[in-house]
Design a protein around this motif. Sequence first.
Motif, PDB file in Angstrom:
ATOM      1  N   ASN A   1       0.807  -1.214   0.000  1.00 53.39           N
ATOM      2  CA  ASN A   1       0.000   0.000   0.000  1.00 53.39           C
ATOM      3  C   ASN A   1       0.848   1.276   0.000  1.00 53.39           C
ATOM      4  O   ASN A   1       0.417   2.317   0.505  1.00 53.39           O
ATOM      5  CB  ASN A   1      -0.929  -0.004   1.219  1.00 53.39           C
ATOM      6  CG  ASN A   1      -1.851  -1.207   1.247  1.00 53.39           C
ATOM      7  OD1 ASN A   1      -2.856  -1.239   0.561  1.00 53.39           O
ATOM      8  ND2 ASN A   1      -1.487  -2.213   2.036  1.00 53.39           N
TER       9      ASN A   1
ATOM     10  N   ASP B   1      -0.960   4.258  -1.376  1.00 50.10           N
ATOM     11  CA  ASP B   1      -1.985   4.800  -0.480  1.00 50.10           C
ATOM     12  C   ASP B   1      -1.371   5.723   0.563  1.00 50.10           C
ATOM     13  O   ASP B   1      -1.920   6.796   0.857  1.00 50.10           O
ATOM     14  CB  ASP B   1      -2.733   3.661   0.224  1.00 50.10           C
ATOM     15  CG  ASP B   1      -3.697   2.937  -0.694  1.00 50.10           C
ATOM     16  OD1 ASP B   1      -3.529   3.056  -1.926  1.00 50.10           O
ATOM     17  OD2 ASP B   1      -4.598   2.257  -0.188  1.00 50.10           O
ATOM     18  N   PHE B   2      -0.246   5.305   1.156  1.00 52.23           N
ATOM     19  CA  PHE B   2       0.410   6.135   2.164  1.00 52.23           C
ATOM     20  C   PHE B   2       0.981   7.407   1.546  1.00 52.23           C
ATOM     21  O   PHE B   2       0.891   8.490   2.141  1.00 52.23           O
ATOM     22  CB  PHE B   2       1.498   5.338   2.884  1.00 52.23           C
ATOM     23  CG  PHE B   2       0.967   4.324   3.854  1.00 52.23           C
ATOM     24  CD1 PHE B   2       0.311   4.724   5.007  1.00 52.23           C
ATOM     25  CD2 PHE B   2       1.115   2.963   3.616  1.00 52.23           C
ATOM     26  CE1 PHE B   2      -0.198   3.796   5.908  1.00 52.23           C
ATOM     27  CE2 PHE B   2       0.616   2.026   4.507  1.00 52.23           C
ATOM     28  CZ  PHE B   2      -0.044   2.438   5.655  1.00 52.23           C
TER      29      PHE B   2
ATOM     30  N   ALA C   1      -1.954   9.705   0.980  1.00 54.02           N
ATOM     31  CA  ALA C   1      -2.510  10.239   2.229  1.00 54.02           C
ATOM     32  C   ALA C   1      -1.629  11.339   2.804  1.00 54.02           C
ATOM     33  O   ALA C   1      -2.123  12.401   3.214  1.00 54.02           O
ATOM     34  CB  ALA C   1      -2.685   9.110   3.243  1.00 54.02           C
TER      35      ALA C   1
ATOM     36  N   HIS D   1      -6.241  11.922   6.684  1.00 56.39           N
ATOM     37  CA  HIS D   1      -6.171  10.948   5.601  1.00 56.39           C
ATOM     38  C   HIS D   1      -5.226   9.800   5.965  1.00 56.39           C
ATOM     39  O   HIS D   1      -5.507   8.629   5.666  1.00 56.39           O
ATOM     40  CB  HIS D   1      -5.703  11.629   4.315  1.00 56.39           C
ATOM     41  CG  HIS D   1      -6.686  12.618   3.764  1.00 56.39           C
ATOM     42  ND1 HIS D   1      -6.670  13.948   4.129  1.00 56.39           N
ATOM     43  CD2 HIS D   1      -7.732  12.461   2.906  1.00 56.39           C
ATOM     44  CE1 HIS D   1      -7.652  14.574   3.499  1.00 56.39           C
ATOM     45  NE2 HIS D   1      -8.313  13.704   2.756  1.00 56.39           N
ATOM     46  N   THR D   2      -4.124  10.139   6.639  1.00 59.88           N
ATOM     47  CA  THR D   2      -3.189   9.094   7.067  1.00 59.88           C
ATOM     48  C   THR D   2      -3.806   8.244   8.177  1.00 59.88           C
ATOM     49  O   THR D   2      -3.653   7.022   8.196  1.00 59.88           O
ATOM     50  CB  THR D   2      -1.869   9.721   7.562  1.00 59.88           C
ATOM     51  OG1 THR D   2      -1.357  10.591   6.549  1.00 59.88           O
ATOM     52  CG2 THR D   2      -0.845   8.654   7.874  1.00 59.88           C
TER      53      THR D   2
ATOM     54  N   CYS E   1      -6.124   5.881   6.604  1.00 55.52           N
ATOM     55  CA  CYS E   1      -5.385   4.838   5.897  1.00 55.52           C
ATOM     56  C   CYS E   1      -4.958   3.732   6.872  1.00 55.52           C
ATOM     57  O   CYS E   1      -5.121   2.541   6.593  1.00 55.52           O
ATOM     58  CB  CYS E   1      -4.172   5.472   5.211  1.00 55.52           C
ATOM     59  SG  CYS E   1      -3.430   4.461   3.919  1.00 55.52           S
TER      60      CYS E   1
END
Length: 502
Positions: free
Chosen positions: A70, A73-74, A77, A175-176, A179
């Motif tokens: 991911n 994604d990170f 974020a 956001h993080t 996640c």
Amino acid sequence: MNSPPQSPSPARWFKALRRTRLGEPCLRTYPLECVDLLKRARVAFQAGRTLKESFRLAQLEALVQMLQDNECDFVDALGRDLHKPRFETILSELILVKNEALHAINNLKKWMQPQHVERNLFTTLDECLMVSEPLGVVFIKGSWFNPVHMCLVPLIGAIAAGNCAIISPSMCTPHTAECLHRLTPFYLDNECFHVVLAGINDLPEVMELKFDHVFFTGNKEEGTKIAQAAARSLTSVTLVLSGKNPCYVDQYCEIKTAAQRIAWARFQNAGQSMVAPDYILCHEGVKAQLVQALKGCLMHFYGSDPRESRSYGRMVNAEIFSHTRDLLSRSGKIAVGGQVIETEKYIAPTVLTEVGENDPIMQQEFYGPVLPLLTVKDIDEAIAFINKQEKPLCVYAYANSPKVFSRLMSETSSGSFCANDCALQSLMVALPFGGVGASGTGAYHGRHSFDTFSHRKSCLLRGTRFECVTYLRYPPYEDRNLSLMTWASTLSQKSQGWCQIL
């Protein structure tokens, strides 16, 4: 891989994101969800689920897999939360966490082994050892400076030591936090490890749930509240707190190299770092040269307009932006930078000169791309200045003389020290990282994380033989028996004779 967790709907997430403010959670999962998760974790721990080496290794490997699967994604974020460049996210967040996990995987067997200790004559036939046992269910509160790293590196220590854990990411980086909340249940054991979304104002209530240990990263004010709340239930704490990290620049040093390394450490992540140099104590003879070198570095790093640079971040929220802007406007003289754009939460990389000890920016903690520069006559004045302040998390120094480093290491107190660079000591897996005094208590990284989340139990394993000797301790007491017991229980001074000869 575990079955998908029950997650809140996207509509609910983004509605919550819009109303997020500093210290306020996106979704208030406390108290009911937190209480439920703590009960589940306690049941799992008491069942011995985390005790086996194979379980711990599997969880650590799954954590590495989560980061690898991911990465995008990170990166996305952190880009949304901090405008953080992909380069910085991978280097200061993902790689650092992977290295910690791999180090734990490679050394876990050795860390879990009992440690034997020195014995006296009275216990020479017995086993004297220390056994590391897990504390239980621990609570880890991460910070927004490096929101992935500061949640997952302590978690690695907790997993390696055999604990269950509840992790609470910072709501300043929603956001993080989302996640981590969304991905963690797919990779880690759903009974032992949980992510909750709680704001900083919820934490005193969370402490009342009586965890077995609390690991907190943040500022001094918040850390004080955590320590006070934990003390009511005698819960042990590790506090990694920010402070004002001094950086001494000697008259005899490589100014260009010093400027590059200082500028990188201060202005990466838009200055939002616990380990960045907070101010420079510069020898007055090289002030002008250093300011010019810093100006050249910033031009090289971010161009003539850092706002357009893909390598430069933004302030995490409006409150942090406003606080930093206000301190900037009331302190010193702007030598480089100084531009601010409120709608973008943008503050240009800024160097301040003519800063006084009593200026607001020297009196308050701040997290932003502002570097105050003060002048000193010599290292004596620098040491005296540092020692007048509260003990910092880090002390930095740039010089060509080992004597300068030796004096700063021995005559000042700080959580860590780094010579001719900044921040790198906090990335070393083998070095403990933590504060002292006002900058915190306890340490982590590598083996030190394992020890932080372990109780080192003292064990003495004796047999029932040789009662013909141990009877000497029983009443009725006699002077002869006391002499023999004293002789048998006193450790020998093996090196004394050699010291006298040398």
